[in-house]
Design an enzyme around this catalytic site. Structure first.
Site, PDB file in Angstrom:
ATOM      1  N   GLU A   1      11.952  -4.198   2.999  1.00 19.77           N
ATOM      2  CA  GLU A   1      12.026  -4.458   1.912  1.00 19.77           C
ATOM      3  C   GLU A   1      12.782  -3.016   1.919  1.00 19.77           C
ATOM      4  O   GLU A   1      13.450  -2.437   0.779  1.00 19.77           O
ATOM      5  CB  GLU A   1      11.099  -4.501   0.961  1.00 19.77           C
ATOM      6  CG  GLU A   1      10.812  -6.670   0.438  1.00 19.77           C
ATOM      7  CD  GLU A   1       9.568  -6.604   1.568  1.00 19.77           C
ATOM      8  OE1 GLU A   1      10.095  -6.233   1.942  1.00 19.77           O
ATOM      9  OE2 GLU A   1       9.667  -7.957   1.477  1.00 19.77           O
TER      10      GLU A   1
ATOM     11  N   GLU B   1      -6.212  -8.621  -0.433  1.00 22.87           N
ATOM     12  CA  GLU B   1      -5.677  -8.777   0.688  1.00 22.87           C
ATOM     13  C   GLU B   1      -6.728  -7.907   1.638  1.00 22.87           C
ATOM     14  O   GLU B   1      -6.706  -8.460   2.779  1.00 22.87           O
ATOM     15  CB  GLU B   1      -4.428  -7.202   0.506  1.00 22.87           C
ATOM     16  CG  GLU B   1      -3.623  -7.707   2.442  1.00 22.87           C
ATOM     17  CD  GLU B   1      -2.551  -6.144   2.352  1.00 22.87           C
ATOM     18  OE1 GLU B   1      -1.382  -7.066   2.186  1.00 22.87           O
ATOM     19  OE2 GLU B   1      -3.173  -5.380   2.167  1.00 22.87           O
TER      20      GLU B   1
ATOM     21  N   GLY C   1      -2.558  -0.354   5.354  1.00 27.96           N
ATOM     22  CA  GLY C   1      -1.646  -0.081   4.448  1.00 27.96           C
ATOM     23  C   GLY C   1      -2.515   0.354   2.553  1.00 27.96           C
ATOM     24  O   GLY C   1      -2.217   1.029   1.599  1.00 27.96           O
ATOM     25  N   ARG C   2      -3.658  -0.539   2.406  1.00 29.45           N
ATOM     26  CA  ARG C   2      -4.222  -0.851   1.046  1.00 29.45           C
ATOM     27  C   ARG C   2      -4.977   0.375   0.902  1.00 29.45           C
ATOM     28  O   ARG C   2      -5.526   0.875  -0.006  1.00 29.45           O
ATOM     29  CB  ARG C   2      -5.184  -2.140   0.725  1.00 29.45           C
ATOM     30  CG  ARG C   2      -6.021  -2.271   1.874  1.00 29.45           C
ATOM     31  CD  ARG C   2      -6.452  -4.206   1.351  1.00 29.45           C
ATOM     32  NE  ARG C   2      -6.654  -4.220   2.583  1.00 29.45           N
ATOM     33  CZ  ARG C   2      -6.478  -5.044   3.500  1.00 29.45           C
ATOM     34  NH1 ARG C   2      -4.779  -4.981   4.358  1.00 29.45           N
ATOM     35  NH2 ARG C   2      -7.285  -5.436   4.338  1.00 29.45           N
TER      36      ARG C   2
ATOM     37  N   GLY D   1       0.821  -1.077   0.163  1.00 31.25           N
ATOM     38  CA  GLY D   1       0.125   0.295   0.070  1.00 31.25           C
ATOM     39  C   GLY D   1       0.640   0.808   0.083  1.00 31.25           C
ATOM     40  O   GLY D   1       0.527   2.169  -0.293  1.00 31.25           O
ATOM     41  N   SER D   2       2.040   1.404  -0.044  1.00 30.57           N
ATOM     42  CA  SER D   2       3.014   2.764   0.050  1.00 30.57           C
ATOM     43  C   SER D   2       3.307   2.540  -0.989  1.00 30.57           C
ATOM     44  O   SER D   2       4.270   2.738  -0.803  1.00 30.57           O
ATOM     45  CB  SER D   2       4.072   2.236   1.397  1.00 30.57           C
ATOM     46  OG  SER D   2       3.149   1.722   2.902  1.00 30.57           O
TER      47      SER D   2
ATOM     48  N   HIS E   1      -6.132  -8.066 -27.308  1.00 35.24           N
ATOM     49  CA  HIS E   1      -5.424  -9.241 -28.258  1.00 35.24           C
ATOM     50  C   HIS E   1      -4.266  -9.640 -27.443  1.00 35.24           C
ATOM     51  O   HIS E   1      -3.988 -10.712 -28.163  1.00 35.24           O
ATOM     52  CB  HIS E   1      -4.407  -8.003 -28.966  1.00 35.24           C
ATOM     53  CG  HIS E   1      -4.795  -7.314 -29.879  1.00 35.24           C
ATOM     54  ND1 HIS E   1      -5.418  -7.357 -31.020  1.00 35.24           N
ATOM     55  CD2 HIS E   1      -5.373  -6.164 -29.694  1.00 35.24           C
ATOM     56  CE1 HIS E   1      -5.740  -6.284 -31.789  1.00 35.24           C
ATOM     57  NE2 HIS E   1      -6.135  -5.422 -30.694  1.00 35.24           N
TER      58      HIS E   1
ATOM     59  N   LYS F   1       4.613   2.568   6.101  1.00 38.46           N
ATOM     60  CA  LYS F   1       2.995   2.982   8.109  1.00 38.46           C
ATOM     61  C   LYS F   1       4.191   2.559   8.885  1.00 38.46           C
ATOM     62  O   LYS F   1       4.475   3.073   9.779  1.00 38.46           O
ATOM     63  CB  LYS F   1       2.072   1.609   7.509  1.00 38.46           C
ATOM     64  CG  LYS F   1       1.586   2.319   8.783  1.00 38.46           C
ATOM     65  CD  LYS F   1      -0.104   1.527   8.355  1.00 38.46           C
ATOM     66  CE  LYS F   1      -0.502   1.577   9.452  1.00 38.46           C
ATOM     67  NZ  LYS F   1      -2.317   0.498   9.622  1.00 38.46           N
ATOM     68  N   THR F   2       4.749   0.740   8.767  1.00 37.37           N
ATOM     69  CA  THR F   2       5.391   0.607  10.198  1.00 37.37           C
ATOM     70  C   THR F   2       6.716   0.774   9.772  1.00 37.37           C
ATOM     71  O   THR F   2       7.408   1.286  11.186  1.00 37.37           O
ATOM     72  CB  THR F   2       5.394  -0.831  10.074  1.00 37.37           C
ATOM     73  OG1 THR F   2       5.986  -1.724   8.813  1.00 37.37           O
ATOM     74  CG2 THR F   2       3.752  -1.241   9.953  1.00 37.37           C
ATOM     75  N   PHE F   3       7.435   1.346   9.402  1.00 38.48           N
ATOM     76  CA  PHE F   3       8.651   1.666   9.082  1.00 38.48           C
ATOM     77  C   PHE F   3       9.661   0.709   9.483  1.00 38.48           C
ATOM     78  O   PHE F   3      10.699   0.969   9.861  1.00 38.48           O
ATOM     79  CB  PHE F   3       9.357   2.601   9.565  1.00 38.48           C
ATOM     80  CG  PHE F   3      10.737   4.289   8.813  1.00 38.48           C
ATOM     81  CD1 PHE F   3       9.150   4.700   8.402  1.00 38.48           C
ATOM     82  CD2 PHE F   3      12.146   3.881   9.277  1.00 38.48           C
ATOM     83  CE1 PHE F   3      10.547   5.726   7.311  1.00 38.48           C
ATOM     84  CE2 PHE F   3      12.511   5.201   8.872  1.00 38.48           C
ATOM     85  CZ  PHE F   3      11.546   5.796   7.547  1.00 38.48           C
ATOM     86  N   THR F   4       9.028  -0.521   9.117  1.00 42.15           N
ATOM     87  CA  THR F   4       9.840  -2.263   9.698  1.00 42.15           C
ATOM     88  C   THR F   4       9.876  -2.908   8.025  1.00 42.15           C
ATOM     89  O   THR F   4      10.310  -4.329   8.598  1.00 42.15           O
ATOM     90  CB  THR F   4       9.143  -2.326  11.056  1.00 42.15           C
ATOM     91  OG1 THR F   4       7.691  -2.881  10.476  1.00 42.15           O
ATOM     92  CG2 THR F   4       9.336  -1.553  12.654  1.00 42.15           C
ATOM     93  N   THR F   5       9.357  -2.374   7.169  1.00 41.82           N
ATOM     94  CA  THR F   5       9.345  -3.984   6.551  1.00 41.82           C
ATOM     95  C   THR F   5      10.811  -3.614   5.496  1.00 41.82           C
ATOM     96  O   THR F   5      11.166  -3.019   5.090  1.00 41.82           O
ATOM     97  CB  THR F   5       8.089  -2.762   5.160  1.00 41.82           C
ATOM     98  OG1 THR F   5       6.622  -2.557   5.992  1.00 41.82           O
ATOM     99  CG2 THR F   5       7.543  -3.855   4.425  1.00 41.82           C
TER     100      THR F   5
ATOM    101  N   LYS G   1       6.929 -13.444   5.686  1.00 44.52           N
ATOM    102  CA  LYS G   1       7.405 -13.097   5.907  1.00 44.52           C
ATOM    103  C   LYS G   1       8.798 -13.385   7.143  1.00 44.52           C
ATOM    104  O   LYS G   1       9.997 -13.184   7.219  1.00 44.52           O
ATOM    105  CB  LYS G   1       6.917 -11.339   6.116  1.00 44.52           C
ATOM    106  CG  LYS G   1       6.107 -10.747   5.491  1.00 44.52           C
ATOM    107  CD  LYS G   1       6.156  -9.255   5.991  1.00 44.52           C
ATOM    108  CE  LYS G   1       5.304  -8.947   5.088  1.00 44.52           C
ATOM    109  NZ  LYS G   1       3.959  -6.958   6.037  1.00 44.52           N
TER     110      LYS G   1
HETATM  111  O1  F6P Z   1       2.690  -6.796   4.111  1.00 50.53           O
HETATM  112  C1  F6P Z   1       2.113  -6.338   3.847  1.00 50.53           C
HETATM  113  C2  F6P Z   1       2.053  -5.216   4.628  1.00 50.53           C
HETATM  114  O2  F6P Z   1       1.481  -5.402   5.574  1.00 50.53           O
HETATM  115  C3  F6P Z   1       0.746  -4.144   3.128  1.00 50.53           C
HETATM  116  O3  F6P Z   1      -0.922  -4.535   4.417  1.00 50.53           O
HETATM  117  C4  F6P Z   1       1.493  -2.963   3.075  1.00 50.53           C
HETATM  118  O4  F6P Z   1       0.314  -2.066   2.202  1.00 50.53           O
HETATM  119  C5  F6P Z   1       2.662  -3.492   3.805  1.00 50.53           C
HETATM  120  O5  F6P Z   1       2.882  -4.402   3.815  1.00 50.53           O
HETATM  121  C6  F6P Z   1       3.675  -1.856   3.086  1.00 50.53           C
HETATM  122  O6  F6P Z   1       3.454  -1.904   4.533  1.00 50.53           O
HETATM  123  P1  F6P Z   1       4.464  -0.887   5.323  1.00 50.53           P
HETATM  124  O7  F6P Z   1       3.578   0.211   4.762  1.00 50.53           O
HETATM  125  O8  F6P Z   1       4.293  -0.937   6.726  1.00 50.53           O
HETATM  126  O9  F6P Z   1       5.628  -0.675   5.478  1.00 50.53           O
END
Ligand code: F6P
Length: 552
Positions: free
Chosen positions: A223, A364, A278-279, A165-166, A395, A217-221, A517
């Site tokens: 990637e 989701e 997020g979404r 969602g980000s 096509h 959102k979490t700043f812990t993702t 994850k």
């Molecule tokens: O892994 C799914 C998810 O939690 C989504 O719902 C969200 O949009 C995305 O990861 C990114 O999360 P964040 O904004 O905390 O980095």
């Protein structure tokens, strides 16, 4: 509290009535015949949405496999499922995401009119408007060139680093509204952990004139944090002094602590609250790349368009409620016709990321098998969403939509006015002719008699027959403006809400993304060392060990 007044949707009286209607009538309805029988079918089964600026979007549901009785039963299903009560709780900021004990309140982000909207007894509007003001001021500084990079040059490139969602919302909206953009500023999106994604983007930008938005959102993702660190290292290689980060990095997040740890000045942080999923976050600070790209006024029009759809959704009786009708038709196909998929085909190149955006929104939200009473559902939920812009998709995979063995309900989306009316609008008329032709062909099909009458050889005849009766919903906007796009997104949000309410699932958590994850984290540690692994199943062990050999 799970906000549920029933257990299985199949227990609702209207569900059984719909099953009977399907068995006796519904499955053999022939839509083209229904048009012949009822000259008012289009009027009865289409609805026009009027946006805040007076512009309109026409939703034509009349090519769907329903009749008046079935529509009435579907509306009754929504009533039996107490969708109105859930909607009231939703708009009252109650914690309808009960598994995470959170309100679902992205509608408060587009409350441009400034109504009181409370969570836990506190009006969140002032805080939302304060962030919008910050976004406005910041974007004006950057867009005007007043905001300078570390060598005194204006910002030319925006790089948004985020995922899910980000990422999907900002990518989709900046693409969809490119015609409204500042053409001397380019915007890039890094989401994939595959180093190729960021490497290619860093090749295209200049550290002196680039602004990175770390969107999480979490700043812990994992990637996003890894990509952001790579961007920071790349930037510092050129800028040297970490003090320069303040001019080139901003954070879009709910987590001030992690933002500070990363080294971004929290003055350059744009916040939002945990009640923004997020979404649903493109309406929040996560939309900063959109604001920078198209300007604050256009972003506000985008918010207002969504707010107008919220108003329609909350105030319109169910039988005329456009997102409710969309969601009910989806349930009809999923649960009575056994459809597994739903095609979203924009006849609009600028909307090329819209299907991908909707995949997260739908899948989701409603990819769940446990209901709000903590039981396994006894019916199919969330459809598999897919799509690509037409005419390109015509096509390629449209063959299967026309002559395959599966029923694939489809939404066709188009605007009457092009943002690029080149060649005297020739392109737009050709595009439109396909938009109308595809929906008509899917419904009308082509009979054996017609194929024979064309003089086809006998053995080719069956191959050239089209059964028809394949349902489509045509969505026709006047123009894809920021306001129209805002309304369209909100239409689909409330569509998924309707589906979730009937399936009695919590559309607002996403625990299903967690398991992979967690495993990736522990496997990541195993990949850091050379030793062979033996702790997994035979396949996973062998794959990891082969990777290690080739990777080394
Ligand atoms: O892994 C799914 C998810 O939690 C989504 O719902 C969200 O949009 C995305 O990861 C990114 O999360 P964040 O904004 O905390 O980095």
């Amino acid at each position: 509290m799970s906000f549920s007044s029933f257990s299985q949707a199949t227990d609702l009286p209207s569900w059984s009535a719909l099953q009977e209607a399907y068995d006796t009538v519904g499955k053999s309805l022939v839509v083209k015949e229904l048009f012949k029988e009822d000259p008012k079918r289009f009027e009865k089964l289409s609805r026009t949405f009027t946006n805040y600026d007076g512009s309109e979007i026409l939703f034509d549901f009349s090519k769907n496999i329903i009749n008046d009785d079935i529509l009435a039963l579907l509306v009754q299903l929504a009533k039996d499922a107490k969708i109105e009560d859930l909607r009231t709780a939703f708009f009252a900021g109650e914690k309808i995401n009960f598994t995470e004990q959170r309100a679902v309140y992205h509608m408060a982000l587009r409350n441009v009119s400034g109504k009181v909207m409370e969570v836990d007894g506190k009006d969140v509007t002032p805080e939302v408007h304060a962030v919008l003001k910050h976004m406005k001021e910041f974007s004006e500084q950057v867009r005007s060139g007043e905001w300078k990079g570390y060598t005194g040059k204006a910002i030319k490139s925006i790089v948004n680093i985020g995922i899910g969602g980000s990422d999907l919302g900002p990518v989709m909206v900046t693409e969809a509204l490119k015609a409204y953009s500042k053409r001397d500023m380019d915007v890039h999106f890094v989401s994939n952990i595959d180093g190729t994604h960021i490497a290619e983007i860093l090749r295209a930008v200049d550290p002196e004139t680039t602004l990175f938005l770390v969107a999480s959102k979490t700043f812990t993702t994992a990637e996003t944090c890894t990509n952001a660190n790579t961007a920071k290292a790349w930037f510092l290689e050129a800028a040297k002094d970490p003090a320069h980060i303040a001019k080139h990095f901003a954070a879009l997040s709910t987590n001030a602590e992690e933002v500070a740890k990363f080294g971004i000045d929290t003055k350059n942080m744009f916040g939002f609250e945990s009640w923004v999923g997020g979404r649903y976050s493109v309406w929040s600070a996560i939309g900063l790349s959109v604001v920078l790209y198209i300007g604050y006024e256009n972003f506000e029009a985008f918010l207002k368009g969504a707010e107008a759809m919220d108003k329609h959704f909350t105030e319109t009786p169910l039988e005329d409620n456009i997102p409710v009708l969309g969601g009910l038709l989806s349930v009809w196909y999923n649960n009575f016709f056994g459809a597994q998929t739903h095609l979203i085909a924009p006849f609009d190149q600028y909307l090329h990321r819209f299907p991908a955006y909707l995949q997260q929104l739908f899948m989701e939200s409603n990819g769940k098998y446990i209901n709000r009473g903590n039981e396994v559902v006894k019916y199919s939920t969330g459809a598999i969403i897919f799509g690509e812009p037409a005419t390109n998709s015509q096509h390629s995979f449209f063959q299967l939509i026309h002559q395959g063995t599966k029923l694939i309900p489809a939404d066709f989306i188009m605007a009457a006015q092009s943002q690029n009316p080149i060649e005297g609008n020739l392109h737009q008329r050709m595009l439109a002719s396909n938009y109308f032709a595809q929906a008509e062909a899917l419904m009308v099909g082509k009979t054996e008699e017609q194929v024979k009458a064309e003089g086809n050889p006998e053995d080719l005849v069956p191959h050239k027959v089209f059964q028809g009766n394949r349902p489509t919903t045509s969505i026709l906007a006047q123009k894809i403006t920021p306001a129209a796009l805002g309304a369209l997104i909100a239409y689909y949000e409330h569509f998924t809400f309707t589906e979730g309410a009937i399936w009695n699932i919590n559309s607002f958590d996403q625990f299903g993304v967690e398991l992979g994850k967690v495993l990736a984290k522990s496997i990541g540690k195993e990949l850091d060392v050379a030793d062979a692994v033996s702790s997994h199943d035979g396949s996973t062990n062998s794959l990891i060990n082969q990777f290690k050999q080739w990777h080394a």
